[in-house]
Design an enzyme around this catalytic site. Structure first.
Site, mmCIF file in Angstrom:
data_model
loop_
_atom_site.group_PDB
_atom_site.id
_atom_site.type_symbol
_atom_site.label_atom_id
_atom_site.label_comp_id
_atom_site.label_asym_id
_atom_site.label_seq_id
_atom_site.Cartn_x
_atom_site.Cartn_y
_atom_site.Cartn_z
ATOM 1 N N VAL A 57 -5.716 -8.699 -1.741
ATOM 2 C CA VAL A 57 -6.959 -8.496 -2.471
ATOM 3 C C VAL A 57 -7.433 -7.055 -2.331
ATOM 4 C CG1 VAL A 57 -9.381 -9.179 -2.609
ATOM 5 C CG2 VAL A 57 -7.645 -10.899 -2.133
ATOM 6 N N CYS A 58 -7.614 -6.383 -3.454
ATOM 7 C CA CYS A 58 -8.123 -5.014 -3.490
ATOM 8 C C CYS A 58 -7.241 -4.129 -2.598
ATOM 9 C CB CYS A 58 -9.605 -5.007 -3.101
ATOM 10 S SG CYS A 58 -10.414 -3.424 -3.336
ATOM 11 N N GLN A 59 -7.837 -3.430 -1.639
ATOM 12 C CA GLN A 59 -7.034 -2.609 -0.730
ATOM 13 C C GLN A 59 -5.993 -3.475 0.000
ATOM 14 O OE1 GLN A 59 -9.023 -1.485 2.840
ATOM 15 N NE2 GLN A 59 -7.973 0.482 3.011
ATOM 16 N N GLY B 187 -4.366 -5.729 -1.313
ATOM 17 C CA GLY B 187 -3.237 -5.831 -2.228
ATOM 18 C C GLY B 187 -2.303 -4.646 -2.076
ATOM 19 N N MET C 152 -4.560 -8.912 -6.455
ATOM 20 C CA MET C 152 -5.817 -9.076 -7.193
ATOM 21 C C MET C 152 -6.622 -7.787 -7.089
ATOM 22 S SD MET C 152 -7.099 -12.939 -6.310
ATOM 23 C CE MET C 152 -8.438 -12.859 -7.490
#
Lengths: 353, 156
Positions: free
Chosen positions: A146-148, A150, A170
């Site tokens: 998720v985000c960083q 990811g 994501m």
């Protein structure tokens, strides 16, 4: 001719009503308690230093898929994924029979300032994945970043492709040098060595201030003035407060890892341009050939779609699926439309792989 | 039971929102955009909000090395100049939006409608300014100067 057709008497009445509603909203907020982190039952199954691996209690018959390990960002706290019963990506995944694990990095303190990306990407995340592999007797897991988180998951998959069966990202930044990425434009100019050398760890408040400064009027005046519209709705106020609490619950960033992330990703864009090393090993995304689902948000002001989309072009995977969600960086977890769509999309994609 | 984080900063944010609305209403009611060729008055409500996040105090001035203080002052001055330009641009945008007519510019009959327009104009101006390299450099220098000031204070 002016569009302005304000009647002073009406403005005065509107102000009075606004003030009354805001006062009511503040009274209500002061009586609320939204402290619990997340809403779904879970158990700690592994811990190393401050990193904890949680396993969520199953709520539906087993879908027969390999377990899903969620790697959250170092910035902010992962309970955004399980904020409340009707706004929870994790609940949605559990309801579809997935076995869900979550990596929680905790709150780094002064003792952690030397933690590097090697520690996070290889040691801690690696140990969490190894725990799941061992527990289930499987060679590889499904990994969702998720985000960083990811970006870190991509790095892990590039360094240890044998451990990742499927990769889901994501709102994940991949190309940090796209024109519409304001946060990156700012970060590219930072004297990150000076900041980390002086501060040790980077205060979460500083990052939060930078995030708010991306859209300062919408994220302050509009948001807070909007309280007047929900003053009579206790449920909506609780939602607001949970979100506020999450926004302001910002862990400090371990200085060494922050320095590396800003320099290697924001400033030198090494994931795309090449030359990225973590723990002394080259991170080559072309080593990733597992199936990938890349979910990004159309109105994301923090990680614009242009930063996420390039993932398909830097990996070796022939099975690559981009999925654009019509919402923003936070809405992708908590908006009403996301609650059904996102878990279904992820679960169906995993089922097909 | 109780709020999970400090109420005062939260209250401050709310008060800021409310005061901003009141200032906006006062400014707009006082200045008729139809008659104003240079709608500078509209910049004022933006100036008070376009401010970089306040950094924690780095120490008392007396304890600070003069060079570090000077660097910080110059950096703050440069950022302040850019913020003022952004506020002026926002004011111009708001003035132009208020003076517009036609089907895409319906009459504004409530404070809430005015606030929406005010925020949209402000964000547009902010975005234009914040994407400039000059802004990123000035902001980075301010942060670096603050960090250096803090480090110098601690070294003493």
């Amino acid at each position: 001719m002016s569009r302005l057709a304000l009647d002073p008497a009406r403005v005065a009445a509107e102000m009075a009503q606004f003030t009354g509603r805001m006062a009511l909203a503040m009274q209500q907020l002061a009586t609320m308690d939204v402290r619990p982190e997340g809403c779904s039952a879970r158990a700690e199954v592994h811990r190393e230093d401050k990193t904890v691996l949680w396993r969520y209690a199953r709520t539906a018959p087993d879908a027969g898929l390999p377990p899903l390990v969620i790697c959250y960002a170092l910035v902010n706290r992962p309970y955004m994924l399980d904020l409340q019963p009707d706004r929870s990506l994790i609940r949605g995944l559990l309801a579809r029979g997935l076995d869900v694990y979550l990596v929680d990095w905790g709150y780094p303190d002064r003792d952690d300032s030397a933690l590097s990306l090697d520690d996070y990407v290889n040691r801690y995340l690696g140990a969490c994945i190894d725990h799941v592999r061992r527990e289930h007797g499987i060679p590889s897991v499904n990994l969702l970043g998720v985000c960083q988180g990811g970006t870190m998951a991509i790095c892990h998959a590039a360094l240890h492709p044998e451990r990742v069966r499927n990769l889901v990202t994501m709102v994940t930044p991949v190309d940090f040098h796209t024109d519409d990425n304001l946060l990156s434009k700012w970060a590219q100019k930072l004297d990150v060595d000076g900041i980390v050398d002086a501060l040790g760890n980077v205060p979460g408040e500083l990052l939060n201030a930078a995030f708010v400064a991306l859209m300062p009027l919408k994220l302050t005046v509009r948001k807070y003035a909007g309280l007047a519209d929900i003053a009579h709705d206790r449920g909506a106020l609780e939602n607001f407060l949970r979100m506020e609490r999450w926004i302001h619950d910002s862990p400090d960033q371990a200085g060494t890892a922050f320095r590396q992330f800003v320099r290697d990703f924001f400033q030198e864009n090494r994931l795309v341009r090449g030359g990225l090393e973590i723990g002394g090993r080259a991170v080559d995304p072309r080593r990733i050939n597992c199936p990938i689902l890349n979910v990004f948000a159309k109105q994301d002001h923090l990680v614009p779609p242009s930063a996420s989309r390039p993932l398909g072009g830097i990996v070796a995977s022939s099975d690559y699926t981009p999925f654009e969600f019509d919402g923003g960086h936070i809405g992708i977890y908590v908006s009403r439309s996301a609650q059904e769509l996102l878990p279904r999309t992820i679960a169906q994609w995993l089922q097909a792989h | 039971m109780g709020a999970p984080f400090d109420v005062p900063p939260f209250m401050a944010a709310w008060l800021e929102a409310q005061q901003a609305l009141a200032r906006l209403a006062g400014t707009v009611l006082a200045a008729n955009p139809a008659e104003s060729a240079a709608p500078q008055p509209f910049a004022e409500p933006y100036r008070l909000l376009f401010a970089l996040p306040g950094f924690p105090a780095a120490g008392t001035g007396a304890a600070m090395p003069e060079a570090s203080l000077r660097r910080y002052q110059l950096a703050a001055e440069q950022v302040g100049k850019l913020l003022n330009e952004a506020a002026a641009d926002a004011g111009r945008r708001l003035g132009a939006a208020l003076a517009a007519d036609g089907p895409d510019a319906p009459a504004i009959t409530s404070l809430q409608q005015l606030q929406t327009l005010w925020i949209d104009c402000g964000e547009a101006a902010w975005s234009a300014a914040a994407h400039r390299e000059e802004f990123a450099e000035a902001q980075a220098e301010l942060l670096a100067a603050w960090v250096a000031l803090r480090a110098a204070g601690q070294a003493r």
